[in-house]
Design a protein around this motif. Structure first.
Motif, PDB file in Angstrom:
ATOM      1  N   ALA A  48      11.443   2.488  -3.995  1.00 13.51           N
ATOM      2  CA  ALA A  48      12.536   1.319  -4.264  1.00 13.51           C
ATOM      3  C   ALA A  48      11.587   0.801  -5.204  1.00 13.51           C
ATOM      4  N   ILE A  49      10.292   0.494  -4.891  1.00 14.94           N
ATOM      5  CA  ILE A  49       8.866  -0.491  -5.579  1.00 14.94           C
ATOM      6  C   ILE A  49       7.961   0.362  -6.083  1.00 14.94           C
ATOM      7  N   PRO A  50       7.852   0.335  -7.638  1.00 13.48           N
ATOM      8  CA  PRO A  50       7.110   1.467  -8.382  1.00 13.48           C
ATOM      9  C   PRO A  50       5.390   1.537  -7.855  1.00 13.48           C
ATOM     10  N   SER A  51       4.639   2.298  -8.014  1.00 17.61           N
ATOM     11  CA  SER A  51       3.340   2.936  -7.826  1.00 17.61           C
ATOM     12  C   SER A  51       2.654   2.380  -8.001  1.00 17.61           C
ATOM     13  N   ASN A  52       2.329   1.507  -9.267  1.00 16.90           N
ATOM     14  CA  ASN A  52       1.919   0.923 -10.014  1.00 16.90           C
ATOM     15  C   ASN A  52       1.738  -0.515  -9.785  1.00 16.90           C
ATOM     16  N   LEU A  53       1.970  -0.870  -8.753  1.00 20.44           N
ATOM     17  CA  LEU A  53       2.468  -1.925  -8.424  1.00 20.44           C
ATOM     18  C   LEU A  53       0.856  -3.188  -8.879  1.00 20.44           C
ATOM     19  N   LEU A  54      -0.528  -2.295  -8.448  1.00 20.93           N
ATOM     20  CA  LEU A  54      -1.307  -3.008  -8.333  1.00 20.93           C
ATOM     21  C   LEU A  54      -2.076  -2.661  -9.261  1.00 20.93           C
ATOM     22  N   TRP A  55      -3.115  -3.652 -10.326  1.00 18.81           N
ATOM     23  CA  TRP A  55      -3.933  -3.187 -10.521  1.00 18.81           C
ATOM     24  C   TRP A  55      -5.098  -2.279 -10.263  1.00 18.81           C
ATOM     25  N   PRO A  96      -2.370 -13.060  -9.674  1.00 20.97           N
ATOM     26  CA  PRO A  96      -1.564 -12.394  -9.881  1.00 20.97           C
ATOM     27  C   PRO A  96      -2.797 -10.663  -9.419  1.00 20.97           C
ATOM     28  N   THR A  97      -2.515 -10.228  -9.095  1.00 20.23           N
ATOM     29  CA  THR A  97      -3.126  -8.747  -9.021  1.00 20.23           C
ATOM     30  C   THR A  97      -2.491  -7.437  -9.187  1.00 20.23           C
ATOM     31  N   GLY A  98      -1.565  -7.204 -10.272  1.00 22.02           N
ATOM     32  CA  GLY A  98      -0.445  -6.361 -10.957  1.00 22.02           C
ATOM     33  C   GLY A  98       0.620  -6.845 -11.831  1.00 22.02           C
ATOM     34  N   PRO A  99       1.002  -5.637 -12.470  1.00 17.53           N
ATOM     35  CA  PRO A  99       2.117  -6.447 -13.520  1.00 17.53           C
ATOM     36  C   PRO A  99       3.677  -6.933 -12.823  1.00 17.53           C
ATOM     37  N   VAL A 100       4.503  -7.512 -13.799  1.00 20.99           N
ATOM     38  CA  VAL A 100       5.735  -8.502 -13.016  1.00 20.99           C
ATOM     39  C   VAL A 100       6.085  -6.642 -13.128  1.00 20.99           C
ATOM     40  N   ARG A 103       0.758  -1.044  -0.030  1.00 18.70           N
ATOM     41  CA  ARG A 103       0.418   0.292   0.020  1.00 18.70           C
ATOM     42  C   ARG A 103       0.857   1.029  -0.189  1.00 18.70           C
ATOM     43  N   ASP A 104       1.846   1.443   0.911  1.00 15.20           N
ATOM     44  CA  ASP A 104       3.383   2.272   1.013  1.00 15.20           C
ATOM     45  C   ASP A 104       3.516   2.725   0.012  1.00 15.20           C
ATOM     46  N   ALA A 105       3.709   1.668  -1.220  1.00 16.11           N
ATOM     47  CA  ALA A 105       4.645   1.481  -2.902  1.00 16.11           C
ATOM     48  C   ALA A 105       3.675   1.888  -3.501  1.00 16.11           C
ATOM     49  N   GLN A 106       1.845   2.005  -3.543  1.00 16.36           N
ATOM     50  CA  GLN A 106       1.235   2.622  -4.424  1.00 16.36           C
ATOM     51  C   GLN A 106       0.817   4.139  -3.874  1.00 16.36           C
ATOM     52  N   ARG A 107       1.197   4.562  -2.391  1.00 12.74           N
ATOM     53  CA  ARG A 107       1.200   5.451  -2.823  1.00 12.74           C
ATOM     54  C   ARG A 107       1.917   6.772  -3.261  1.00 12.74           C
ATOM     55  N   HIS A 152       8.989  -9.085  -9.736  1.00  9.59           N
ATOM     56  CA  HIS A 152       8.191  -9.356  -9.254  1.00  9.59           C
ATOM     57  C   HIS A 152       6.773  -9.037  -9.436  1.00  9.59           C
ATOM     58  N   VAL A 153       6.212 -10.095  -8.650  1.00 10.58           N
ATOM     59  CA  VAL A 153       4.518  -9.408  -9.170  1.00 10.58           C
ATOM     60  C   VAL A 153       3.440  -9.418  -8.018  1.00 10.58           C
ATOM     61  N   CYS A 154       2.762  -8.441  -7.636  1.00 13.59           N
ATOM     62  CA  CYS A 154       1.848  -8.455  -6.484  1.00 13.59           C
ATOM     63  C   CYS A 154       0.740  -9.725  -6.584  1.00 13.59           C
ATOM     64  N   VAL A 155       0.511 -10.884  -5.094  1.00 12.25           N
ATOM     65  CA  VAL A 155      -0.531 -11.682  -5.905  1.00 12.25           C
ATOM     66  C   VAL A 155      -1.391 -11.161  -4.695  1.00 12.25           C
ATOM     67  N   GLU A 156      -2.426 -12.224  -4.946  1.00 15.55           N
ATOM     68  CA  GLU A 156      -3.910 -12.157  -4.304  1.00 15.55           C
ATOM     69  C   GLU A 156      -3.761 -14.135  -3.844  1.00 15.55           C
ATOM     70  N   ILE A 157      -3.373 -13.749  -2.550  1.00 19.61           N
ATOM     71  CA  ILE A 157      -3.578 -16.116  -2.006  1.00 19.61           C
ATOM     72  C   ILE A 157      -4.783 -16.053  -1.258  1.00 19.61           C
TER      73      ILE A 157
END
Length: 194
Positions: free
Chosen positions: A94-101, A171-175, A85-89, A182-187
């Motif tokens: 170090a982590i792009p904000s577009n990591l989630l769709w 996956p819930t976002g782009p690689v 969430r903080d990366a998205q905000r 790396h990719v965000c996932v929902e488990i």
């Protein structure tokens, strides 16, 4: 080989395991991957290692073989909540904000998993067993905390492994290239309620 879920409340019961967990993270993320992360006394840590966190360690004879951090998505400490969430905000360089769709979720039933690793010292013939033990303990721990869903930022090839051990992982976002693919996932833990 055994698995232990550590917390500030129980770390006194586990001797050096808590410190060894952070040493193993240092070895993986700073030593091997060369990530620029906070460190002290050979241990890696960040602003998400708080009293609300839980750390799952797979270990043998005091040596940490694998681990992952769990953090409730409802957690707040100063300006920080949870890493994805903080990366998205835009709070993490170090982590792009577009990591989630979609917008990063917040809910009592949703926990984040991060800093997942398997030590490079685990022989290739034992890696699947160690990874399976880590995933198994993570699921048990997350369910114990009331989670029905875990959100994670993991290596891009990990969802295939998760499905091989019976974990419902999408996956819930782009690689993205974040020190590797790396990719965000929902488990979903709904299938793991037994």
């Amino acid at each position: 080989m055994e698995a232990t879920t550590l917390s500030y409340a129980n770390l006194h019961n586990h001797g050096e395991l808590f410190a060894n967990f952070f040493r193993a993270r240092h070895e993986t993320f700073i030593g091997r991957k060369r990530w620029d992360l906070p460190q002290v006394d050979g241990m890696e840590f960040d602003q998400y290692d708080t009293a609300a966190s839980r750390w799952v360690a797979v270990h043998e004879n005091g040596r940490v073989l694998a681990g992952v951090r769990l953090l409730p998505t409802t957690h707040q400490c100063g300006i920080y909540s949870y890493m994805i969430r903080d990366a998205q905000r835009g709070l993490l360089e170090a982590i792009p904000s577009n990591l989630l769709w979609q917008e990063a979720p917040i809910g009592e039933h949703i926990w984040e998993c991060s800093r997942i690793f398997v030590s490079e010292h685990v022989p290739s013939g034992q890696r699947m067993r160690v990874q399976s033990q880590l995933i198994h303990e993570m699921v048990i721990s997350a369910r114990t905390f009331g989670a029905t869903q875990v959100l994670g930022l993991i290596p891009a090839l990990a969802p295939r492994l998760a499905r091989r051990v019976g974990l419902d992982c999408e996956p819930t976002g782009p690689v993205l290239d974040i020190g590797g693919a790396h990719v965000c996932v929902e488990i979903s833990l709904a299938t793991k309620m037994h």
